[in-house]
Design a protein around this motif. Sequence first.
Motif, PDB file in Angstrom:
ATOM      1  N   ILE A  15       0.836  -1.198   0.000  1.00 28.21           N
ATOM      2  CA  ILE A  15       0.000   0.000   0.000  1.00 28.21           C
ATOM      3  C   ILE A  15       0.877   1.256   0.000  1.00 28.21           C
ATOM      4  O   ILE A  15       0.618   2.217  -0.735  1.00 28.21           O
ATOM      5  CB  ILE A  15      -0.933   0.011   1.223  1.00 28.21           C
ATOM      6  CG1 ILE A  15      -1.896  -1.190   1.176  1.00 28.21           C
ATOM      7  CG2 ILE A  15      -1.723   1.316   1.293  1.00 28.21           C
ATOM      8  CD1 ILE A  15      -2.847  -1.177   0.007  1.00 28.21           C
ATOM      9  N   ALA A  16       1.926   1.256   0.812  1.00 28.73           N
ATOM     10  CA  ALA A  16       2.833   2.406   0.875  1.00 28.73           C
ATOM     11  C   ALA A  16       3.471   2.683  -0.482  1.00 28.73           C
ATOM     12  O   ALA A  16       3.547   3.841  -0.929  1.00 28.73           O
ATOM     13  CB  ALA A  16       3.907   2.166   1.934  1.00 28.73           C
ATOM     14  N   HIS A  17       3.930   1.617  -1.162  1.00 27.96           N
ATOM     15  CA  HIS A  17       4.544   1.789  -2.481  1.00 27.96           C
ATOM     16  C   HIS A  17       3.509   2.270  -3.502  1.00 27.96           C
ATOM     17  O   HIS A  17       3.836   3.075  -4.394  1.00 27.96           O
ATOM     18  CB  HIS A  17       5.167   0.473  -2.953  1.00 27.96           C
ATOM     19  CG  HIS A  17       6.395   0.110  -2.182  1.00 27.96           C
ATOM     20  ND1 HIS A  17       6.908  -1.172  -2.150  1.00 27.96           N
ATOM     21  CD2 HIS A  17       7.208   0.856  -1.402  1.00 27.96           C
ATOM     22  CE1 HIS A  17       7.992  -1.187  -1.389  1.00 27.96           C
ATOM     23  NE2 HIS A  17       8.188   0.019  -0.918  1.00 27.96           N
ATOM     24  N   TYR A  18       2.283   1.798  -3.367  1.00 21.27           N
ATOM     25  CA  TYR A  18       1.206   2.230  -4.274  1.00 21.27           C
ATOM     26  C   TYR A  18       0.960   3.731  -4.133  1.00 21.27           C
ATOM     27  O   TYR A  18       0.847   4.454  -5.133  1.00 21.27           O
ATOM     28  CB  TYR A  18      -0.060   1.443  -3.971  1.00 21.27           C
ATOM     29  CG  TYR A  18      -1.330   2.029  -4.558  1.00 21.27           C
ATOM     30  CD1 TYR A  18      -1.661   1.843  -5.898  1.00 21.27           C
ATOM     31  CD2 TYR A  18      -2.200   2.779  -3.767  1.00 21.27           C
ATOM     32  CE1 TYR A  18      -2.815   2.386  -6.436  1.00 21.27           C
ATOM     33  CE2 TYR A  18      -3.358   3.322  -4.288  1.00 21.27           C
ATOM     34  CZ  TYR A  18      -3.669   3.123  -5.619  1.00 21.27           C
ATOM     35  OH  TYR A  18      -4.821   3.677  -6.140  1.00 21.27           O
ATOM     36  N   TYR A  19       0.890   4.222  -2.902  1.00 22.19           N
ATOM     37  CA  TYR A  19       0.645   5.652  -2.690  1.00 22.19           C
ATOM     38  C   TYR A  19       1.781   6.504  -3.243  1.00 22.19           C
ATOM     39  O   TYR A  19       1.552   7.561  -3.843  1.00 22.19           O
ATOM     40  CB  TYR A  19       0.444   5.942  -1.202  1.00 22.19           C
ATOM     41  CG  TYR A  19      -0.843   5.389  -0.634  1.00 22.19           C
ATOM     42  CD1 TYR A  19      -1.996   5.306  -1.414  1.00 22.19           C
ATOM     43  CD2 TYR A  19      -0.919   4.933   0.677  1.00 22.19           C
ATOM     44  CE1 TYR A  19      -3.180   4.794  -0.901  1.00 22.19           C
ATOM     45  CE2 TYR A  19      -2.095   4.423   1.201  1.00 22.19           C
ATOM     46  CZ  TYR A  19      -3.222   4.350   0.409  1.00 22.19           C
ATOM     47  OH  TYR A  19      -4.383   3.851   0.918  1.00 22.19           O
ATOM     48  N   LYS A  20       3.012   6.052  -3.030  1.00 18.76           N
ATOM     49  CA  LYS A  20       4.166   6.797  -3.550  1.00 18.76           C
ATOM     50  C   LYS A  20       4.140   6.824  -5.073  1.00 18.76           C
ATOM     51  O   LYS A  20       4.384   7.875  -5.693  1.00 18.76           O
ATOM     52  CB  LYS A  20       5.455   6.155  -3.037  1.00 18.76           C
ATOM     53  CG  LYS A  20       6.711   6.929  -3.388  1.00 18.76           C
ATOM     54  CD  LYS A  20       7.941   6.289  -2.756  1.00 18.76           C
ATOM     55  CE  LYS A  20       9.200   7.084  -3.097  1.00 18.76           C
ATOM     56  NZ  LYS A  20      10.409   6.469  -2.472  1.00 18.76           N
ATOM     57  N   HIS A  21       3.821   5.689  -5.678  1.00 21.15           N
ATOM     58  CA  HIS A  21       3.741   5.610  -7.137  1.00 21.15           C
ATOM     59  C   HIS A  21       2.577   6.446  -7.660  1.00 21.15           C
ATOM     60  O   HIS A  21       2.689   7.074  -8.723  1.00 21.15           O
ATOM     61  CB  HIS A  21       3.577   4.149  -7.556  1.00 21.15           C
ATOM     62  CG  HIS A  21       3.450   3.956  -9.036  1.00 21.15           C
ATOM     63  ND1 HIS A  21       4.529   3.977  -9.886  1.00 21.15           N
ATOM     64  CD2 HIS A  21       2.356   3.757  -9.826  1.00 21.15           C
ATOM     65  CE1 HIS A  21       4.121   3.794 -11.128  1.00 21.15           C
ATOM     66  NE2 HIS A  21       2.805   3.651 -11.124  1.00 21.15           N
TER      67      HIS A  21
END
Length: 550
Positions: free
Chosen positions: A219-225
């Motif tokens: 989820i964290a990587h999704y938000y950053k992307h």
Amino acid sequence: MPVWCCRCSLAAHFRNYSDTETEGEIFNSLVQYLGDNLGRKVTAMPLVEETSLLGDSSVTLPVVVIGNGPSGICLSYMLSGYRPYLSSEAIHPNAILHGKLEEARHLSIVDQDLEYLSEGLEGRSSNPVAVLFDTLLHPDADFGYDYPSVLHWKLEQHHYIPHLVLGKGPPGGAWHNMEGSMLTISFGNWMELPGLKFKDWVSSKRRNIKGDRVMPEEIAHYYKHYVKVMGLQKNFRENTYITSVSRLYRDQIDNDGQDRDISTQPLQIEKSKFIKRNWEIRGYQRTADGSPVPFCLFAENVALATGSLDSPGRLEIEGEDFPFVFHSMPEFGAAISKGKLRGKVDPVLIVGSGLTAADAVLCAYNNNVPVIHVFRRRVTDPSLIFKQLPKKLYPEYHKVYHMMCTQSYSLHSRLLPDYTSFPEHHVLSFKSDLKCILQSISGLKKIFKLSAAVVLIGSHPNLSFLKEQGCYLGHNSSQPITCKGNPVEIDAYTYECVKEANLFALGPLVGDNFVRFLKGGALGVTRCLATRQKKKQHLFVERGGGDGIA
């Protein structure tokens, strides 16, 4: 020191407009001008020289958002001009709501009457706009359906409202600090933000999803992307820490146009002689070598999107500051992963009856660390979160709940080798020799030797940068802001603080802890600011261009 100072040139820029130019042309030029000055000229961060203080007028940002988690990201997305419309072939399962949507199909949801659309809707949020937006994005989700969203999104750049989103870490906020071995409580598609389906993104990054729940790290990587792929990077500044957010006042009898902060002036000054104008945001930004660089920003509006994980809840008892007492899941997870508790005979004490405490129980249990689990409630308490989770979807949490019910301590038994629960107990104190004293509801005390303790009884937002720690914004101004007991009091449809104009709050600060509901806050704030923007444009045109902007 990085410097951003663009004084009075904005007014000069607009003196060149002719009376024949349209409102749209004027506004488009404003957007282009501010976009250029806040983007191209400010590559690190728009900062005002710390020593310049408030000597003369300065360009004021329309919006500063404090917090770069999903609330701040979604708000930036909508402030950047993305607008939701009813899809051409969509039919919402709620016939009454669908009829209302059909009445203004040509308008974006931002331009419609949110109170009218929200009327009669029910959901798991106390904020009507959050329920409305959720049912548009996830129709009938609470009934177990996986209907597609009835909305489609358009980028309308003329609706862009210049803004900055300030965060301590990368976009995604606290999601970057969550324990990576646990699954999220919500389904992956409930964690997604508008315009980018989580499943589409994650399928290109790793194996096919076998279940609907995912890891916090994903989820964290999704938000950053998401921030990158949506072109929002120019609005985000990382490694920023806010120390003060305060009002500026303008002296009504002083015509020199200067602003000053009267908060440090003698209390005898009558504030009635001053009118509130803008916000001053002070703080510092850490550079690559860790050194702090102070900054000062000015904003017409401030949106609080800080979340609720800044300050872990404390027991406020003797010995709580001993190094063997943890107050967060990441701390405890790190101790487990580093092997600090491996092979320990003495149990770990876990305090709390929520899902984070259950995560800690699972973490210890799965690593063969014995657990003493202490909580104040009865195991039959209907308000326990486990009672609200379907067993098939959340088997691991129901495993913990089953142990809470069936492996409780009694006077005639000893601690069980893997897990022992202590319902209706609380911790009296911790001792330096790694012992703790527990007390039951009947007053009976017990002493146990520990290897560590983890206190997971919730968390509170850190609003220390506001006056009175932000307490005055809550429903009960004498108590700290908490997400459940005392959220920030807001207008139900604009998310503007009832007790402070031009200050907005969204997400956990107003009781919306789930990502699927916090997106409604972005809708409410965007509609409010867009409506006020239109009024300012009309006023600007009526004045024939004026000498600048208010």
